[in-house]
Every structure is written in structure tokens, then in C-alpha cells.
Design a protein around this motif. Structure first.
Motif, short mmCIF file in Angstrom:
data_model
loop_
_atom_site.label_atom_id
_atom_site.label_comp_id
_atom_site.label_asym_id
_atom_site.label_seq_id
_atom_site.Cartn_x
_atom_site.Cartn_y
_atom_site.Cartn_z
N ALA A 73 5.55 21.99 -1.92
CA ALA A 73 6.28 21.56 -0.72
C ALA A 73 5.93 20.14 -0.31
N THR A 74 4.89 19.57 -0.89
CA THR A 74 4.43 18.25 -0.49
C THR A 74 5.40 17.16 -0.94
N THR A 75 5.59 16.17 -0.08
CA THR A 75 6.44 15.03 -0.43
C THR A 75 5.64 13.75 -0.63
N LEU A 76 4.44 13.68 -0.03
CA LEU A 76 3.62 12.47 -0.14
C LEU A 76 2.15 12.88 -0.16
N VAL A 77 1.41 12.39 -1.15
CA VAL A 77 -0.02 12.63 -1.23
C VAL A 77 -0.76 11.31 -1.03
N LEU A 78 -1.71 11.32 -0.10
CA LEU A 78 -2.57 10.16 0.11
C LEU A 78 -3.91 10.45 -0.55
N VAL A 79 -4.27 9.64 -1.52
CA VAL A 79 -5.60 9.73 -2.12
C VAL A 79 -6.49 8.82 -1.27
N ASN A 80 -7.16 9.42 -0.31
CA ASN A 80 -7.87 8.66 0.72
C ASN A 80 -9.33 8.41 0.34
N LYS A 81 -9.97 7.54 1.11
CA LYS A 81 -11.38 7.17 0.93
C LYS A 81 -11.62 6.42 -0.38
N LEU A 82 -10.65 5.67 -0.83
CA LEU A 82 -10.85 4.89 -2.05
C LEU A 82 -11.93 3.83 -1.88
N ASP A 83 -12.19 3.43 -0.64
CA ASP A 83 -13.24 2.44 -0.41
C ASP A 83 -14.61 3.01 -0.77
N GLN A 84 -14.72 4.34 -0.89
CA GLN A 84 -15.99 4.97 -1.25
C GLN A 84 -16.09 5.24 -2.76
N VAL A 85 -15.08 4.81 -3.48
CA VAL A 85 -15.06 4.96 -4.94
C VAL A 85 -15.32 3.59 -5.56
#
Length: 392
Positions: free
Chosen positions: A151-163
Motif C-alpha cells: 500500500a506504500t507510495t513513498l519510502v523515506l530511507v531516513n538517518k542517512l547522516d548516520q551512515v
């Protein structure tokens, strides 16, 4: 005779994701936007700590759904009542965000929103926030991806600043590949501090500027003036954005800054309804949503329809007023020519030239002699009308 005049339906955006992924950051970021008026419905599951002052500054108060996970309520009338209350034109909302707990089933919730809408509100997307530092520790990659991605239309891969910087692109690509195993139409983008351009998901300020929502509600209930906190919010928004970067500002410069792309196309004369629906029912890669109004031939008459699409979710309604005049697309030209149809495509890293060419052909087919209006009649508009009936 055309259908009854309706107030514009308000988009309802579902916010999902596991605990700690960044739902709070995203919601507070959107609430701080100086031009946005957002209604918020939260459950009492205890996993979200929104800035209540920001909500109170924009609408009267947050509406809370009790009983834990909203899609598991034995009586969903409380959710519907809350959504209907937020469609009150006095609030002039741009969007309504429903925060679902990390254990909610977005597919069930999305179906509920669609069933309840009746042209008062419509599903404006399902956003799932993923913690880039924890995703592969919390997901069993040996099985199918979680059902919620259906059902998802948009996924945010968040916290990239910690990668680590060298791993960021590969992390986003790995999540994208995993999500696309379940649903290849989902747009997946990387963020830090859940900072996302609001125009990608809704139209900040449209509720305030739309003349259909100005003045008074049927002449009896004048709209309340802006609260003084609004001016403070405008200043706080810029300050908060800078504070979020803190000491990591230099490193954050290497992260993607998400700015939505958009293409606006106008047309004269009736559109080719099938070509319009071909576009909105199967959005090109990178196009997240489409909005606008189109003039279509229905039988021997011409009728205007509001068209909205977010991912696979399409919403069409009888337009409550004629298509407005729109700025000329010619650079440096201040003229405001009349347009029978206007569509705007909004997304991330999409082929703007191809989208513009496709929409231009669809919106100007009759003007170019490509559409026989007399012969097309209601058959070619049946797909438009089908989506109208779905929400009636």
C-alpha cells in the motif's frame, strides 16, 4: 446537467513506520512549514511525540484516536468522524496526516480512507519511514518484504547522516530493491532528519489561497483570522532547519537535498480522456503525484473534472468551478492566457521532457485535430466517470 458543486476533497496522508525510524521528525518538519495548514490525527499508542504547539498553531487542536492501532478499532466511526471534522472549510487545511502506529496495517487503513471519503477527502499517499541504520537488522531478508509496502507510495530511507558517506547510495539502493520485490511502483528516496520537500506530497498554502475556501462557510461562519503564532512559526521554521544540522552541517552537505521537480501543462478544448487516464493510472518512473483540472467531452456536453493521482491511487471529481487562468509557460511572458485544462506532474528525478510531451498531447488532442469530440462521446470519458463513481 452536471453534478452538484462540491468543496475540494482534502488529501489524507498516512504516515507509517517502525518505532524510532523518524516519523516524529517528518511530521514536525511538515508542521513547521510556514505556509502549511495540516490537520493531524494520532493514535494513543505512545510512539509519537509531535510538537502539540505547532498543531494548535495551525488548527484548533490535534484529534486523537483512542484504542491503540486505529485500523484495529472494532468501530471505525471515530476515525471517520475525526476526518469529517477536519474537512470543515473554516480550517482551510491543505492536508490531513494520520499517524499510524508501527504495528498498523497500512493496506487496511488505506482501504478505510478510500471507502469513507465520499468526495470529502481522498487518499493522498502512504509514506513509510525506514531507519537506514536499522533496516536490515529488523527485516528478515530471507522472506518476502513486509505486506505494508503493497500500500506504500513513498519510502523515506531516513538517518542517512548516520551512515558512512561511502555506504549511503548502496543503502538506499538496497532498500529500494527490497521494497520493489513487493511493490515496484514505490518511490524510494534517502533523507536525513526526515527533511522532505513538502510539495512532493501536498500543496502548502493551497488551503489558504483557494478562493473556494475563503470568505465564509455558506455566509454563516466567517473564517477565523490567522493566529499570532503563525508569524513565530515562520521564523522558527528557518531556525529549526539550521539547528537540525548542528555540528554535522559540513557532513550533511554531501547528503541529497530533496527538492521536488514539477512540470505544468495546459490545454485548450476537450482533452483525450483515455490519454489522460493512461498517464495518471500508470505514472512514469519518478512521478509521485499529478494534480489539476481537465475539460472532457461527456456525451454532447463538456464538463470539467478535478484529477488527482498519488502512486496507484487515482481520485477524480466533478470540478466545482471552471479551470483558473494559469501563468504562461513561456519564460519572461507575463500574460495569463485562458486554459481549459491544467495538469501538474510532481516527483523526484523524472524525465520532465517526456512527461511534458505526453501530457501536452493528451491535453491538446482536440486542438490538434487528433480527437473527434462528436464521435468520442461518453465512451472515451467512461474511465474518468468510473473514478468519480468510486468516491460517491
Amino acid at each position: 446537467m452536471s453534478g452538484p458543486t462540491r468543496r475540494p476533497a482534502i488529501p489524507v496522508i498516512l504516515l507509517t513506520g517502525y518505532l524510532g525510524a523518524g516519523k516524529t521528525s517528518l511530521l514536525n518538519h511538515l508542521l513547521r512549514h510556514p505556509d502549511a495548514r495540516i490537520g493531524v490525527i494520532v493514535n494513543d499508542f505512545g510512539d509519537l511525540n509531535i510538537d502539540a504547539g505547532l498543531v494548535v498553531g495551525q488548527v484548533d487542536e490535534p484529534l486523537s484516536i483512542s484504542g491503540g492501532c486505529v485500523c484495529c478499532l472494532t468501530d471505525d466511526s471515530e476515525l471517520e468522524d475525526a476526518l469529517v471534522a477536519m474537512t470543515n472549510p473554516k480550517l482551510r487545511l491543505d492536508a490531513i496526516i494520520v499517524e499510524a502506529s508501527g504495528f498498523a496495517e497500512p493496506l487496511t487503513l488505506a482501504r478505510m480512507i478510500t471507502r469513507m471519503g465520499h468526495h470529502r477527502f481522498h487518499l493522498g499517499g502512504v509514506i513509510d519511514v525506514v531507519d537506514a541504520t536499522m533496516y536490515f537488522d529488523t527485516i528478515d531478508t530471507s522472506s518476502l518484504p513486509p505486506l505494508r509496502f503493497a500500500a506504500t507510495t513513498l519510502v523515506l530511507v531516513n538517518k542517512l547522516d548516520q551512515v558512512p558517506a561511502v555506504d549511503r547510495e548502496n543503502t538506499v539502493e538496497a532498500v529500494r530493491a527490497r521494497v520493489h520485490e513487493r511493490n515496484p511502483r514505490v518511490i524510494v528516496i534517502g533523507t536525513h532528519h526526515a527533511r522532505l520537500d513538502p510539495t512532493l506530497i501536498f500543496d502548502p498554502g493551497e488551503g489558504e489561497q483557494d478562493p473556494r475556501r475563503s470568505g465564509s462557510d455558506d455566509g454563516d461562519n466567517p473564517i477565523q483570522p490567522e493566529l499570532p503564532i503563525r508569524e513565530l512559526l515562520r521564523q522558527a521554521y528557518a531556525e529549526a532547519a539550521a539547528d537540525e544540522l548542528g555540528d554535522d552541517e559540513a557532513d550533511a552537505e554531501s547528503l541529497p537535498h530533496r527538492h521536488a521537480q514539477s512540470v505544468t501543462v495546459t490545454g485548450s478544448g476537450p482533452v483525450d480522456p483515455d490519454a489522460v487516464m493512461d498517464f495518471v493510472e500508470d505514472l512514469p518512473p519518478g512521478v509521485y503525484r499529478v494534480k489539476g483540472t481537465v475539460l472532457a467531452a461527456v456525451g454532447s456536453r463538456r464538463r470539467s473534472f478535478d484529477v488527482q493521482a498519488v502512486g496507484p491511487n487515482v481520485y477524480v471529481a466533478e470540478a466545482p468551478r471552471p479551470v483558473p487562468k494559469t501563468p504562461s509557460l513561456s519564460a519572461g511572458n507575463g500574460d495569463r492566457p485562458d486554459a481549459d485544462s491544467v495538469l501538474v506532474a510532481i516527483g523526484e528525478d523524472f524525465d520532465t521532457e517526456a512527461a511534458e510531451a505526453t501530457l501536452t498531447a493528451a491535453l491538446n488532442s482536440d486542438a490538434a485535430g487528433g480527437l473527434d469530440v462528436a464521435a468520442s462521446g461518453s465512451d472515451r470519458s467512461e474511465r474518468l466517470l468510473h473514478h468519480v463513481r468510486l468516491h460517491t
